[in-house]
Design an enzyme around this catalytic site. Structure first.
Site, PDB file in Angstrom:
ATOM      1  N   ASP A  68       0.829  -1.216   0.000  1.00  0.00           N
ATOM      2  CA  ASP A  68       0.000   0.000   0.000  1.00  0.00           C
ATOM      3  C   ASP A  68       0.862   1.265   0.000  1.00  0.00           C
ATOM      4  O   ASP A  68       0.404   2.327  -0.389  1.00  0.00           O
ATOM      5  CB  ASP A  68      -1.016   0.013   1.153  1.00  0.00           C
ATOM      6  CG  ASP A  68      -0.417  -0.242   2.517  1.00  0.00           C
ATOM      7  OD1 ASP A  68       0.444  -1.135   2.641  1.00  0.00           O
ATOM      8  OD2 ASP A  68      -0.802   0.456   3.480  1.00  0.00           O
ATOM      9  N   HIS A  69       2.121   1.138   0.389  1.00  0.00           N
ATOM     10  CA  HIS A  69       3.041   2.291   0.416  1.00  0.00           C
ATOM     11  C   HIS A  69       3.856   2.436  -0.867  1.00  0.00           C
ATOM     12  O   HIS A  69       4.569   3.417  -1.034  1.00  0.00           O
ATOM     13  CB  HIS A  69       4.001   2.172   1.610  1.00  0.00           C
ATOM     14  CG  HIS A  69       3.282   2.238   2.920  1.00  0.00           C
ATOM     15  ND1 HIS A  69       3.386   3.311   3.781  1.00  0.00           N
ATOM     16  CD2 HIS A  69       2.421   1.369   3.507  1.00  0.00           C
ATOM     17  CE1 HIS A  69       2.632   3.093   4.847  1.00  0.00           C
ATOM     18  NE2 HIS A  69       2.035   1.921   4.703  1.00  0.00           N
ATOM     19  N   HIS A 158       7.344  -2.177  13.241  1.00  0.00           N
ATOM     20  CA  HIS A 158       6.081  -2.484  12.558  1.00  0.00           C
ATOM     21  C   HIS A 158       5.730  -3.972  12.740  1.00  0.00           C
ATOM     22  O   HIS A 158       4.864  -4.488  12.046  1.00  0.00           O
ATOM     23  CB  HIS A 158       6.255  -2.120  11.086  1.00  0.00           C
ATOM     24  CG  HIS A 158       4.984  -2.043  10.293  1.00  0.00           C
ATOM     25  ND1 HIS A 158       3.735  -1.941  10.861  1.00  0.00           N
ATOM     26  CD2 HIS A 158       4.779  -2.023   8.942  1.00  0.00           C
ATOM     27  CE1 HIS A 158       2.829  -1.888   9.897  1.00  0.00           C
ATOM     28  NE2 HIS A 158       3.430  -1.944   8.734  1.00  0.00           N
ATOM     29  N   ASP A 182       4.832   3.355   9.457  1.00  0.00           N
ATOM     30  CA  ASP A 182       3.965   2.346  10.089  1.00  0.00           C
ATOM     31  C   ASP A 182       4.706   1.750  11.275  1.00  0.00           C
ATOM     32  O   ASP A 182       5.804   1.202  11.117  1.00  0.00           O
ATOM     33  CB  ASP A 182       3.644   1.220   9.092  1.00  0.00           C
ATOM     34  CG  ASP A 182       2.578   1.605   8.092  1.00  0.00           C
ATOM     35  OD1 ASP A 182       2.342   2.821   7.932  1.00  0.00           O
ATOM     36  OD2 ASP A 182       1.983   0.706   7.475  1.00  0.00           O
ATOM     37  N   HIS A 245      -2.694   7.562   7.890  1.00  0.00           N
ATOM     38  CA  HIS A 245      -2.714   6.099   7.851  1.00  0.00           C
ATOM     39  C   HIS A 245      -3.723   5.577   8.883  1.00  0.00           C
ATOM     40  O   HIS A 245      -3.397   4.807   9.779  1.00  0.00           O
ATOM     41  CB  HIS A 245      -1.307   5.554   8.135  1.00  0.00           C
ATOM     42  CG  HIS A 245      -1.090   4.126   7.753  1.00  0.00           C
ATOM     43  ND1 HIS A 245      -1.511   3.086   8.544  1.00  0.00           N
ATOM     44  CD2 HIS A 245      -0.502   3.557   6.687  1.00  0.00           C
ATOM     45  CE1 HIS A 245      -1.179   1.943   7.968  1.00  0.00           C
ATOM     46  NE2 HIS A 245      -0.568   2.200   6.842  1.00  0.00           N
TER      47      HIS A 245
HETATM   48 ZN    ZN Z   1       0.663   0.827   5.900  1.00  0.00          ZN
HETATM   49 ZN    ZN Z   2       2.799  -1.350   6.754  1.00  0.00          ZN
END
Ligand code: ZN
Ligand code: ZN
Length: 296
Positions: A68-69, A158, A182, A245
Site C-alpha cells: 500500500d506504500h 512495525h 507504520d 494512515h
Molecule cells: Zn501501511
Molecule cells: Zn505497513
C-alpha cells in the site's frame, strides 16, 4: 499565509480502496525541495489536484515495503516522465529507502521495459528522465541533505517480520516535521519526535467487540492505538499532532470506529493540539503550525 515549509497528506488511508482516503503518501515542500514520502495508490492524482508537477519531485523516500506504500511508484515514476505540463521529469527519478529499495526499483525497471523502450522511440522522451537512482540505508541517520533540507531516517517497529521499517524526521529553517511511518508504539519515534513542530503519526482502532477476532488482533499488533499515540504526543509535545494512515477496522457486522471515537481515545492520554488528517490536508509550519485544505 503559506509557509516555505509545509507537509501535505496526499493519501491518509490504508490498503482499503476508499475514494476519499488514498494510499499512504505524504508530500513535503521545504524551500526549493519537493519530497515524497511513500507513494501509495493515487499519489499522482493528489499531486495533480495540488498542481504539483510529477516531474518536480526531487526524491521519493520509502518507509517500508508493504504494497500500500509502494503501489503508486510506477505511476509517479513513469507518468512523471511524460511530456505533458503535469509531468516533464528530465533528470533521474531518485529513490531513497531502507534495504530493499534497489530490488524493488530494478524489478520495476524490468517490468516496464517495454513502455520505456516504446516511449523513447515513439515520443523521443529523454532517457535521463526515466533513469532511476536508488540509495539504500541500513541504520538510523541522515539520508538526504540539500538546499538546507535535512532528512533523517529512524527505525520503527512495525512487527517482528515486517522489517525494515523506518520513519523520517525532516528539518528546514530551524523547524522540524516528523513522520512515524507504520509502527507500533515505539520509543524511537519519541526520541526523534522530541521538539517537532509537526508530528504525523499512524494509528489503528477497532470497536471492542471486534477485538476478539484473531485477524483483527494481528493487524492491531502491527500498529499504534489512539491511546498509545496520545502517549507519544504527550511525551514529545509537538506544536501540532496529526493522524494519518488511519486503520479503522470493521467487518460485515461491526462498523468502524468514528473519527470522534479515535480523537476521544487519544484524549485519554494527550491534551495538546491534535487533528485527524485527511487527504489534501496541508500543515503550514511557521512559528505555529496551521491546517489548510488544498487542491480541487
Ligand atoms: Zn501501511
Ligand atoms: Zn505497513
Amino acid at each position: 499565509m503559506t509557509s516555505d515549509f509545509r507537509v501535505t497528506l496526499l493519501g491518509s488511508g490504508v490498503p482499503t480502496p476508499r475514494p476519499e482516503r488514498f494510499g499512504p503518501s505524504t508530500l513535503v515542500e521545504a524551500g526549493d525541495q519537493t519530497l515524497l514520502i511513500d507513494a501509495g495508490r493515487g499519489a499522482t492524482i493528489r499531486l495533480y489536484q495540488l498542481g504539483v508537477p510529477l516531474g518536480r519531485i526531487d526524491a521519493l523516500l520509502l518507509t517500508h515495503y508493504h504494497s500500500d506504500h509502494t503501489s503508486g511508484i510506477p505511476d509517479v515514476w513513469l507518468t512523471g516522465w511524460l511530456g505533458s505540463h503535469y509531468a516533464r521529469r528530465t533528470r533521474p527519478f531518485r529513490v531513497i529507502g531502507p534495504v530493499g529499495a534497489k530490488e524493488l526499483m530494478s524489478n520495476l525497471e524490468k517490468a516496464y521495459a517495454a513502455d520505456i523502450r516504446i516511449r523513447i522511440a515513439d515520443e523521443q522522451l529523454p532517457p535521463a528522465g526515466v533513469a532511476v537512482e536508488t540509495e539504500e540505508f541500513a541504520a538510523d541517520g541522515v539520508v538526504y541533505e540539500r538546499s538546507g533540507v535535512r532528512v533523517t531516517a529512524f527505525e520503527v517497529d512495525h512487527g517482528d517480520v515486517i522489517k525494515p521499517a523506518y520513519g523520517y524526521r525532516i528539518e528546514y529553517g530551524g523547524r522540524r516535521a516528523v513522520i512515524s511511518g507504520d509502527t507500533r508504539f515505539n520509543e524511537n519515534v519519541i526520541k526523534h519526535g522530541a521538539g517537532a513542530d509537526l508530528l504525523v503519526h499512524e494509528v489503528a482502532a477497532a470497536r471492542p467487540e471486534l477485538m476478539e477476532e484473531s485477524y483483527i488482533q494481528r493487524i492491531m499488533a502491527h500498529h499504534t492505538t489512539a491511546r498509545e499515540a496520545g502517549t507519544v504526543f504527550a511525551r514529545t509535545r509537538p506544536k501540532l499532532a496529526a493522524f494519518t494512515h488511519l486503520v479503522l477496522l470493521r467487518n460485515e457486522r461491526v462498523p468502524p470506529p468514528t473519527l470522534d471515537d479515535l480523537l476521544a481515545a487519544t484524549r485519554e492520554t494527550y491534551d495538546g493540539p491534535l487533528v485527524a488528517g485527511e487527504d489534501l490536508m496541508t500543515f503550514e509550519i511557521d512559528e505555529t503550525v496551521t491546517v489548510r485544505r488544498r487542491g480541487a
